[in-house]
Design a protein around this motif. Sequence first.
Motif, PDB file in Angstrom:
ATOM      1  N   LEU A  97       0.830  -1.199   0.000  1.00 57.11           N
ATOM      2  CA  LEU A  97       0.000   0.000   0.000  1.00 57.11           C
ATOM      3  C   LEU A  97       0.869   1.255   0.000  1.00 57.11           C
ATOM      4  CD1 LEU A  97      -2.763   1.309   0.001  1.00 57.11           C
ATOM      5  CD2 LEU A  97      -2.777   1.122   2.501  1.00 57.11           C
ATOM      6  N   ASP A  98       1.928   1.278   0.804  1.00 58.55           N
ATOM      7  CA  ASP A  98       2.836   2.430   0.825  1.00 58.55           C
ATOM      8  C   ASP A  98       3.468   2.649  -0.547  1.00 58.55           C
ATOM      9  OD1 ASP A  98       2.296   2.965   3.483  1.00 58.55           O
ATOM     10  OD2 ASP A  98       4.116   1.972   4.232  1.00 58.55           O
ATOM     11  N   THR A  99       3.841   1.571  -1.209  1.00 58.00           N
ATOM     12  CA  THR A  99       4.439   1.663  -2.547  1.00 58.00           C
ATOM     13  C   THR A  99       3.431   2.238  -3.544  1.00 58.00           C
ATOM     14  OG1 THR A  99       5.919  -0.193  -2.094  1.00 58.00           O
ATOM     15  CG2 THR A  99       5.525   0.347  -4.414  1.00 58.00           C
ATOM     16  N   ILE A 100       2.195   1.774  -3.467  1.00 55.72           N
ATOM     17  CA  ILE A 100       1.144   2.284  -4.359  1.00 55.72           C
ATOM     18  C   ILE A 100       0.926   3.779  -4.113  1.00 55.72           C
ATOM     19  CG2 ILE A 100      -1.337   2.201  -4.842  1.00 55.72           C
ATOM     20  CD1 ILE A 100      -1.143  -0.864  -4.315  1.00 55.72           C
ATOM     21  N   LYS A 101       0.804   4.168  -2.855  1.00 54.19           N
ATOM     22  CA  LYS A 101       0.570   5.574  -2.530  1.00 54.19           C
ATOM     23  C   LYS A 101       1.718   6.460  -3.019  1.00 54.19           C
ATOM     24  CE  LYS A 101      -1.056   6.500   1.609  1.00 54.19           C
ATOM     25  NZ  LYS A 101      -1.330   6.436   3.068  1.00 54.19           N
ATOM     26  N   THR A 102       2.947   6.013  -2.786  1.00 50.84           N
ATOM     27  CA  THR A 102       4.109   6.781  -3.226  1.00 50.84           C
ATOM     28  C   THR A 102       4.132   6.886  -4.747  1.00 50.84           C
ATOM     29  OG1 THR A 102       5.383   6.110  -1.288  1.00 50.84           O
ATOM     30  CG2 THR A 102       6.636   6.867  -3.208  1.00 50.84           C
ATOM     31  N   GLY A 103       3.900   5.782  -5.416  1.00 48.85           N
ATOM     32  CA  GLY A 103       3.910   5.784  -6.878  1.00 48.85           C
ATOM     33  C   GLY A 103       2.837   6.677  -7.465  1.00 48.85           C
ATOM     34  N   LEU A 104       1.624   6.633  -6.900  1.00 52.53           N
ATOM     35  CA  LEU A 104       0.549   7.487  -7.402  1.00 52.53           C
ATOM     36  C   LEU A 104       0.866   8.962  -7.168  1.00 52.53           C
ATOM     37  CD1 LEU A 104      -2.579   5.411  -6.319  1.00 52.53           C
ATOM     38  CD2 LEU A 104      -1.646   5.676  -8.636  1.00 52.53           C
ATOM     39  N   ALA A 105       1.404   9.291  -6.001  1.00 53.23           N
ATOM     40  CA  ALA A 105       1.778  10.678  -5.713  1.00 53.23           C
ATOM     41  C   ALA A 105       2.873  11.152  -6.675  1.00 53.23           C
ATOM     42  CB  ALA A 105       2.241  10.813  -4.261  1.00 53.23           C
ATOM     43  N   GLU A 106       3.832  10.288  -6.960  1.00 49.55           N
ATOM     44  CA  GLU A 106       4.902  10.654  -7.904  1.00 49.55           C
ATOM     45  C   GLU A 106       4.343  10.845  -9.312  1.00 49.55           C
ATOM     46  OE1 GLU A 106       7.852   7.581  -7.456  1.00 49.55           O
ATOM     47  OE2 GLU A 106       8.506   8.372  -5.508  1.00 49.55           O
ATOM     48  N   TYR A 107       3.405  10.015  -9.707  1.00 48.78           N
ATOM     49  CA  TYR A 107       2.805  10.154 -11.027  1.00 48.78           C
ATOM     50  C   TYR A 107       2.032  11.472 -11.133  1.00 48.78           C
ATOM     51  CZ  TYR A 107      -0.002   9.418 -15.174  1.00 48.78           C
ATOM     52  OH  TYR A 107      -0.596   9.577 -16.393  1.00 48.78           O
ATOM     53  N   LEU A 108       1.246  11.804 -10.107  1.00 48.11           N
ATOM     54  CA  LEU A 108       0.520  13.072 -10.112  1.00 48.11           C
ATOM     55  C   LEU A 108       1.471  14.265 -10.171  1.00 48.11           C
ATOM     56  CD1 LEU A 108      -2.332  12.296  -7.573  1.00 48.11           C
ATOM     57  CD2 LEU A 108      -2.555  12.601 -10.052  1.00 48.11           C
ATOM     58  N   GLN A 109       2.583  14.178  -9.463  1.00 52.09           N
ATOM     59  CA  GLN A 109       3.597  15.237  -9.504  1.00 52.09           C
ATOM     60  C   GLN A 109       4.178  15.338 -10.908  1.00 52.09           C
ATOM     61  OE1 GLN A 109       4.458  17.470  -7.126  1.00 52.09           O
ATOM     62  NE2 GLN A 109       5.923  18.418  -8.503  1.00 52.09           N
ATOM     63  N   HIS A 110       4.427  14.210 -11.538  1.00 52.77           N
ATOM     64  CA  HIS A 110       4.966  14.175 -12.900  1.00 52.77           C
ATOM     65  C   HIS A 110       3.994  14.835 -13.885  1.00 52.77           C
ATOM     66  CE1 HIS A 110       6.812  12.622 -16.569  1.00 52.77           C
ATOM     67  NE2 HIS A 110       5.618  12.146 -16.910  1.00 52.77           N
ATOM     68  N   VAL A 111       2.716  14.526 -13.765  1.00 48.46           N
ATOM     69  CA  VAL A 111       1.711  15.035 -14.704  1.00 48.46           C
ATOM     70  C   VAL A 111       1.354  16.496 -14.424  1.00 48.46           C
ATOM     71  CG1 VAL A 111      -0.692  14.783 -15.468  1.00 48.46           C
ATOM     72  CG2 VAL A 111       0.747  12.764 -15.184  1.00 48.46           C
ATOM     73  N   HIS A 112       1.161  16.853 -13.156  1.00 49.71           N
ATOM     74  CA  HIS A 112       0.643  18.175 -12.811  1.00 49.71           C
ATOM     75  C   HIS A 112       1.657  19.095 -12.139  1.00 49.71           C
ATOM     76  CE1 HIS A 112      -3.411  17.054 -13.918  1.00 49.71           C
ATOM     77  NE2 HIS A 112      -3.309  15.956 -13.185  1.00 49.71           N
ATOM     78  N   GLY A 113       2.794  18.582 -11.742  1.00 50.86           N
ATOM     79  CA  GLY A 113       3.748  19.414 -11.023  1.00 50.86           C
ATOM     80  C   GLY A 113       3.155  19.870  -9.703  1.00 50.86           C
ATOM     81  N   ASP A 114       3.443  21.110  -9.343  1.00 46.89           N
ATOM     82  CA  ASP A 114       2.936  21.636  -8.077  1.00 46.89           C
ATOM     83  C   ASP A 114       1.509  22.163  -8.186  1.00 46.89           C
ATOM     84  OD1 ASP A 114       5.280  21.034  -6.756  1.00 46.89           O
ATOM     85  OD2 ASP A 114       6.196  22.983  -7.213  1.00 46.89           O
ATOM     86  N   ASP A 115       0.963  22.184  -9.396  1.00 40.01           N
ATOM     87  CA  ASP A 115      -0.399  22.673  -9.628  1.00 40.01           C
ATOM     88  C   ASP A 115      -1.366  21.486  -9.654  1.00 40.01           C
ATOM     89  OD1 ASP A 115      -2.420  24.491 -10.128  1.00 40.01           O
ATOM     90  OD2 ASP A 115      -2.145  24.408 -12.301  1.00 40.01           O
ATOM     91  N   GLN A 116      -1.498  20.826  -8.498  1.00 39.84           N
ATOM     92  CA  GLN A 116      -2.340  19.630  -8.398  1.00 39.84           C
ATOM     93  C   GLN A 116      -3.815  20.006  -8.500  1.00 39.84           C
ATOM     94  OE1 GLN A 116      -1.239  16.334  -8.130  1.00 39.84           O
ATOM     95  NE2 GLN A 116       0.730  17.279  -8.575  1.00 39.84           N
ATOM     96  N   PRO A 117      -4.560  19.278  -9.329  1.00 36.58           N
ATOM     97  CA  PRO A 117      -5.993  19.577  -9.420  1.00 36.58           C
ATOM     98  C   PRO A 117      -6.708  19.110  -8.156  1.00 36.58           C
ATOM     99  CG  PRO A 117      -5.479  17.598 -10.653  1.00 36.58           C
ATOM    100  CD  PRO A 117      -4.174  18.160 -10.149  1.00 36.58           C
ATOM    101  N   GLY A 118      -7.821  19.756  -7.840  1.00 31.83           N
ATOM    102  CA  GLY A 118      -8.616  19.331  -6.701  1.00 31.83           C
ATOM    103  C   GLY A 118      -9.368  18.046  -7.043  1.00 31.83           C
ATOM    104  N   LEU A 119      -9.934  17.445  -6.029  1.00 33.42           N
ATOM    105  CA  LEU A 119     -10.710  16.215  -6.224  1.00 33.42           C
ATOM    106  C   LEU A 119     -12.013  16.559  -6.934  1.00 33.42           C
ATOM    107  CD1 LEU A 119     -10.954  13.191  -5.632  1.00 33.42           C
ATOM    108  CD2 LEU A 119     -12.092  13.800  -3.496  1.00 33.42           C
ATOM    109  N   ARG A 120     -12.197  15.965  -8.097  1.00 32.24           N
ATOM    110  CA  ARG A 120     -13.392  16.217  -8.899  1.00 32.24           C
ATOM    111  C   ARG A 120     -13.979  14.891  -9.339  1.00 32.24           C
ATOM    112  NH1 ARG A 120     -13.028  21.181 -12.743  1.00 32.24           N
ATOM    113  NH2 ARG A 120     -14.893  20.088 -13.347  1.00 32.24           N
ATOM    114  N   PRO A 121     -15.288  14.874  -9.558  1.00 28.42           N
ATOM    115  CA  PRO A 121     -15.888  13.631 -10.039  1.00 28.42           C
ATOM    116  C   PRO A 121     -15.502  13.323 -11.470  1.00 28.42           C
ATOM    117  CG  PRO A 121     -17.530  15.370  -9.936  1.00 28.42           C
ATOM    118  CD  PRO A 121     -16.274  15.932  -9.360  1.00 28.42           C
ATOM    119  N   VAL A 122     -15.520  12.056 -11.782  1.00 28.13           N
ATOM    120  CA  VAL A 122     -15.276  11.605 -13.148  1.00 28.13           C
ATOM    121  C   VAL A 122     -16.565  10.938 -13.579  1.00 28.13           C
ATOM    122  CG1 VAL A 122     -13.835  10.199 -14.645  1.00 28.13           C
ATOM    123  CG2 VAL A 122     -12.875  11.179 -12.559  1.00 28.13           C
ATOM    124  N   TRP A 123     -17.456  11.705 -14.164  1.00 27.88           N
ATOM    125  CA  TRP A 123     -18.770  11.181 -14.546  1.00 27.88           C
ATOM    126  C   TRP A 123     -18.665  10.376 -15.804  1.00 27.88           C
ATOM    127  CZ3 TRP A 123     -21.247  11.840 -10.302  1.00 27.88           C
ATOM    128  CH2 TRP A 123     -21.190  13.019  -9.571  1.00 27.88           C
TER     129      TRP A 123
END
Length: 149
Positions: free
Chosen positions: A123-149
């Motif tokens: 679980l820690d590995t998954i969380k770290t990997g997902l956070a790193e991926y979001l940083q890679h895609v969005h940098g420091d401008d992380q989008p807020g939590l939004r629905p995906v309809w």
Amino acid sequence: MEPVPMLLAMTYRAMGDQFHDRLRQIGLEPLRPAHGYVFRFLKEKRATTVDIGQHLGVTKQAAAKIVNELDEWGYVLREPHPTDKRAQYVTLTTKGRDYLKFADNLWSDLEHEMAEAIGETTLDTIKTGLAEYLQHVHGDDQPGLRPVW
């Protein structure tokens, strides 16, 4: 095995279903995922119904219905807008803020159950990997939590 986006979507759905099952078991109002996105959106600010609709990706009428439900249940408060007589600001009440704390604890419980199922290290590995991926895609401008309809 399914592609990663499908696994993430199915996992989110499974955890969301467990979350809402527990809300029903304890007898809270019939909160739906859309309500949760509104709670998160209002966590740090007030917003108009139009703002909420834009955030959710729904019509003003659909957003108004959600706000009406949350208002009837005591989770939000509507205040007059200072410059637009037709608009109102929506803010979380104490009950709404308390619910957010409760929801965070419930999500934490579900995360602990996931750790029991797949292992804390995984679980820690998954969380770290997902956070790193979001940083890679969005940098420091992380989008807020939004629905995906």
